[in-house]
Design a protein around this motif. Structure first.
Motif, PDB file in Angstrom:
ATOM      1  N   GLU A 168       0.823  -1.200   0.000  1.00 52.48           N
ATOM      2  CA  GLU A 168       0.000   0.000   0.000  1.00 52.48           C
ATOM      3  C   GLU A 168       0.864   1.260   0.000  1.00 52.48           C
ATOM      4  OE1 GLU A 168      -2.479  -0.637   3.364  1.00 52.48           O
ATOM      5  OE2 GLU A 168      -3.915  -1.902   2.262  1.00 52.48           O
ATOM      6  N   LYS A 169       2.007   1.191   0.671  1.00 57.68           N
ATOM      7  CA  LYS A 169       2.930   2.330   0.651  1.00 57.68           C
ATOM      8  C   LYS A 169       3.487   2.555  -0.751  1.00 57.68           C
ATOM      9  CE  LYS A 169       7.018   4.142   2.996  1.00 57.68           C
ATOM     10  NZ  LYS A 169       8.079   3.870   4.027  1.00 57.68           N
ATOM     11  N   ALA A 170       3.651   1.457  -1.508  1.00 57.27           N
ATOM     12  CA  ALA A 170       4.147   1.553  -2.886  1.00 57.27           C
ATOM     13  C   ALA A 170       3.016   1.801  -3.876  1.00 57.27           C
ATOM     14  CB  ALA A 170       4.906   0.276  -3.252  1.00 57.27           C
ATOM     15  N   ARG A 171       1.832   2.114  -3.373  1.00 55.39           N
ATOM     16  CA  ARG A 171       0.662   2.422  -4.207  1.00 55.39           C
ATOM     17  C   ARG A 171       0.259   1.209  -5.049  1.00 55.39           C
ATOM     18  NH1 ARG A 171       1.913   8.020  -7.143  1.00 55.39           N
ATOM     19  NH2 ARG A 171      -0.327   7.855  -7.621  1.00 55.39           N
ATOM     20  N   VAL A 172       0.287   0.057  -4.413  1.00 54.18           N
ATOM     21  CA  VAL A 172      -0.135  -1.190  -5.053  1.00 54.18           C
ATOM     22  C   VAL A 172      -1.461  -1.626  -4.436  1.00 54.18           C
ATOM     23  CG1 VAL A 172       0.401  -3.638  -5.401  1.00 54.18           C
ATOM     24  CG2 VAL A 172       2.228  -1.924  -5.538  1.00 54.18           C
ATOM     25  N   LYS A 173      -2.439  -1.905  -5.276  1.00 55.12           N
ATOM     26  CA  LYS A 173      -3.718  -2.394  -4.802  1.00 55.12           C
ATOM     27  C   LYS A 173      -3.615  -3.890  -4.542  1.00 55.12           C
ATOM     28  CE  LYS A 173      -8.647  -2.638  -5.927  1.00 55.12           C
ATOM     29  NZ  LYS A 173      -9.696  -2.327  -6.936  1.00 55.12           N
ATOM     30  N   VAL A 174      -3.924  -4.304  -3.315  1.00 55.59           N
ATOM     31  CA  VAL A 174      -3.744  -5.696  -2.909  1.00 55.59           C
ATOM     32  C   VAL A 174      -5.101  -6.372  -2.754  1.00 55.59           C
ATOM     33  CG1 VAL A 174      -2.761  -7.262  -1.204  1.00 55.59           C
ATOM     34  CG2 VAL A 174      -1.616  -5.097  -1.711  1.00 55.59           C
ATOM     35  N   ASP A 205       8.563  -5.602  -6.685  1.00 54.92           N
ATOM     36  CA  ASP A 205       9.620  -5.049  -7.538  1.00 54.92           C
ATOM     37  C   ASP A 205       9.161  -4.946  -8.988  1.00 54.92           C
ATOM     38  OD1 ASP A 205      11.375  -4.750  -5.451  1.00 54.92           O
ATOM     39  OD2 ASP A 205      12.334  -6.698  -5.739  1.00 54.92           O
ATOM     40  N   ALA A 206       8.480  -5.992  -9.472  1.00 53.60           N
ATOM     41  CA  ALA A 206       8.010  -5.983 -10.853  1.00 53.60           C
ATOM     42  C   ALA A 206       6.969  -4.888 -11.076  1.00 53.60           C
ATOM     43  CB  ALA A 206       7.424  -7.348 -11.212  1.00 53.60           C
ATOM     44  N   LEU A 207       6.139  -4.629 -10.078  1.00 53.94           N
ATOM     45  CA  LEU A 207       5.072  -3.642 -10.229  1.00 53.94           C
ATOM     46  C   LEU A 207       5.594  -2.209 -10.280  1.00 53.94           C
ATOM     47  CD1 LEU A 207       2.397  -5.242  -7.897  1.00 53.94           C
ATOM     48  CD2 LEU A 207       2.243  -4.944 -10.373  1.00 53.94           C
ATOM     49  N   GLN A 208       6.828  -2.003  -9.850  1.00 55.77           N
ATOM     50  CA  GLN A 208       7.396  -0.665  -9.936  1.00 55.77           C
ATOM     51  C   GLN A 208       7.688  -0.267 -11.381  1.00 55.77           C
ATOM     52  OE1 GLN A 208       7.533   1.338  -7.153  1.00 55.77           O
ATOM     53  NE2 GLN A 208       6.407  -0.458  -6.414  1.00 55.77           N
ATOM     54  N   GLU A 209       7.629  -1.234 -12.295  1.00 54.52           N
ATOM     55  CA  GLU A 209       7.901  -0.955 -13.706  1.00 54.52           C
ATOM     56  C   GLU A 209       6.652  -0.556 -14.476  1.00 54.52           C
ATOM     57  OE1 GLU A 209      10.274  -3.911 -15.629  1.00 54.52           O
ATOM     58  OE2 GLU A 209      11.274  -4.510 -13.768  1.00 54.52           O
ATOM     59  N   VAL A 210       5.497  -0.526 -13.802  1.00 50.45           N
ATOM     60  CA  VAL A 210       4.257  -0.098 -14.452  1.00 50.45           C
ATOM     61  C   VAL A 210       3.698   1.098 -13.698  1.00 50.45           C
ATOM     62  CG1 VAL A 210       3.774  -2.421 -15.296  1.00 50.45           C
ATOM     63  CG2 VAL A 210       2.845  -1.694 -13.099  1.00 50.45           C
ATOM     64  N   GLY A 211       2.733   1.788 -14.301  1.00 52.14           N
ATOM     65  CA  GLY A 211       2.136   2.954 -13.680  1.00 52.14           C
ATOM     66  C   GLY A 211       1.354   2.614 -12.430  1.00 52.14           C
ATOM     67  N   PRO A 212       1.210   3.561 -11.505  1.00 52.01           N
ATOM     68  CA  PRO A 212       0.484   3.307 -10.252  1.00 52.01           C
ATOM     69  C   PRO A 212      -0.926   2.788 -10.451  1.00 52.01           C
ATOM     70  CG  PRO A 212       1.680   5.373 -10.130  1.00 52.01           C
ATOM     71  CD  PRO A 212       1.801   4.908 -11.544  1.00 52.01           C
ATOM     72  N   SER A 213      -1.601   3.232 -11.479  1.00 50.32           N
ATOM     73  CA  SER A 213      -2.979   2.788 -11.701  1.00 50.32           C
ATOM     74  C   SER A 213      -3.052   1.333 -12.148  1.00 50.32           C
ATOM     75  CB  SER A 213      -3.655   3.680 -12.741  1.00 50.32           C
ATOM     76  OG  SER A 213      -2.978   3.587 -13.998  1.00 50.32           O
ATOM     77  N   GLU A 214      -1.924   0.775 -12.596  1.00 54.52           N
ATOM     78  CA  GLU A 214      -1.901  -0.604 -13.085  1.00 54.52           C
ATOM     79  C   GLU A 214      -1.307  -1.576 -12.077  1.00 54.52           C
ATOM     80  OE1 GLU A 214       0.282  -0.548 -16.697  1.00 54.52           O
ATOM     81  OE2 GLU A 214      -1.009   0.931 -17.675  1.00 54.52           O
ATOM     82  N   GLY A 236       2.592  -6.862 -13.354  1.00 55.15           N
ATOM     83  CA  GLY A 236       3.806  -6.266 -13.885  1.00 55.15           C
ATOM     84  C   GLY A 236       4.129  -6.776 -15.273  1.00 55.15           C
ATOM     85  N   PRO A 237       5.271  -6.384 -15.823  1.00 55.90           N
ATOM     86  CA  PRO A 237       5.642  -6.793 -17.184  1.00 55.90           C
ATOM     87  C   PRO A 237       5.876  -8.289 -17.281  1.00 55.90           C
ATOM     88  CG  PRO A 237       7.469  -5.695 -16.093  1.00 55.90           C
ATOM     89  CD  PRO A 237       6.287  -5.514 -15.196  1.00 55.90           C
ATOM     90  N   MET A 238       5.717  -8.816 -18.476  1.00 55.23           N
ATOM     91  CA  MET A 238       5.904 -10.237 -18.738  1.00 55.23           C
ATOM     92  C   MET A 238       7.371 -10.626 -18.566  1.00 55.23           C
ATOM     93  SD  MET A 238       5.168 -12.238 -22.317  1.00 55.23           S
ATOM     94  CE  MET A 238       5.791 -13.902 -22.605  1.00 55.23           C
TER      95      MET A 238
END
Length: 305
Positions: A168-174, A205-214, A236-238
């Motif tokens: 949640e701190k990294a703006r990831v929806k869980v 880590d992988a999710l940091q490579e995509v936009g916050p909304s994704e 995240g990316p493939m």
């Protein structure tokens, strides 16, 4: 510096010293074995010696045997000590997670009465909308902890709470999907924390490579008649096809600064108990799906539901 921080620093220093001692012992004993072998070969095959050849050979062989056995025992003990240090590190991480969860729960309990007093005062003043808004805010904070308190394993609950907070701190929806209490898990909780922790960290880590909304992370814990099952999925990316087959091998990583040991450790923990893990990655994201048998099965054979 706080006392706790000093204790942690000392513990880290002690673990580092134990690791150094273990490796130094291995290197020193290895050199000792090599030296004894060289001396033994020289004495056995040298024609320049004027001593009793049979006696000299017997002494050298006995000395070499004693040193080799002693060195072998030392190396074994050093490797055992290294494994114990690794386990201690994992257990300390788990204890830290549990302490953090305990502090969160204590804080919520301490604040609960204050929340009730605020809501009561707002209702007394007729501020219904304000009371509703306040309740929704408090409810969200409480459910963020309660949604991970669904397994029978305190260590896993603590790990999930820490990782969800980090997400949640990294703006990831869980999305948490805990369908089983995972009671009577066949491995210690801190071992399973090693598995889930590595997978969740990789996903973040992988999710940091995509936009916050994704950025979306899904964690699923289930079980059936034969196995405990889990899945960690991220958007995240493939992962490139060329790396998907080798990603569980030591040294293989998709991170710029990674060491490539996390997924290797994950598979090792699972396969040692008769389980395994699989990977699916495409344009929609990456999902790691694993299982542990409730009863030990043949290695590599997944129990059917």
């Amino acid at each position: 510096m706080r006392e706790g921080s000093g204790d942690n620093a000392r513990e880290r220093g002690m673990r580092l010293n134990v690791r150094k001692a273990a490796w130094l012992s291995i290197i020193a004993n290895g050199l000792q074995i090599l030296l004894v072998v060289v001396i033994a070969l020289y004495v056995l095959f040298s024609d320049s010696l004027r001593l009793d050849v049979h006696l000299m050979r017997a002494m050298v062989l006995v000395a070499a045997l004693v040193v080799v056995i002693g060195a072998g025992v030392d190396i074994r003990d050093a490797l055992t000590a290294g494994k114990l240090v690794e386990r201690m590190d994992d257990m300390n991480d788990t204890i830290g997670n549990m302490e953090q969860l305990n502090n969160t729960l204590r804080s919520q309990r301490h604040d609960f009465l204050n929340h009730l007093q605020v809501v009561y005062s707002l209702m007394e003043m007729g501020e219904t909308q304000e009371a509703n808004a306040y309740i929704e805010k408090v409810y969200g904070a409480i459910t963020s902890v309660s949604r991970v308190m669904k397994t029978a394993n305190p260590a896993i609950n603590a790990l999930l709470q820490v990782k969800v907070a980090a997400a949640e701190k990294a703006r990831v929806k869980v999305e948490m999907n805990i369908q089983s209490s995972w009671k009577n898990l066949p491995i210690p909780g801190w071992e399973m924390c090693k598995v889930l922790g590595n997978l969740i960290d990789n996903a973040l880590d992988a999710l940091q490579e995509v936009g916050p909304s994704e950025r979306r992370l899904s964690i699923t814990l289930t079980e059936d008649l034969h196995a405990f099952r889990f899945a960690v999925k991220n958007t995240g990316p493939m992962i490139p096809l060329g790396r998907q087959q080798a990603i569980f091998q030591p040294g293989v990583t998709t991170k710029a600064t990674g060491h490539g040991m996390g997924l290797y450790i994950v598979r090792r923990v699972l396969t040692e108990q008769g389980g395994d893990i699989t990977l699916e990655s495409d344009g929609t994201g990456t999902c790691f799906t694993g299982w542990l048998p409730k009863e030990r099965e043949l290695h590599g054979t997944e129990p059917t539901a």
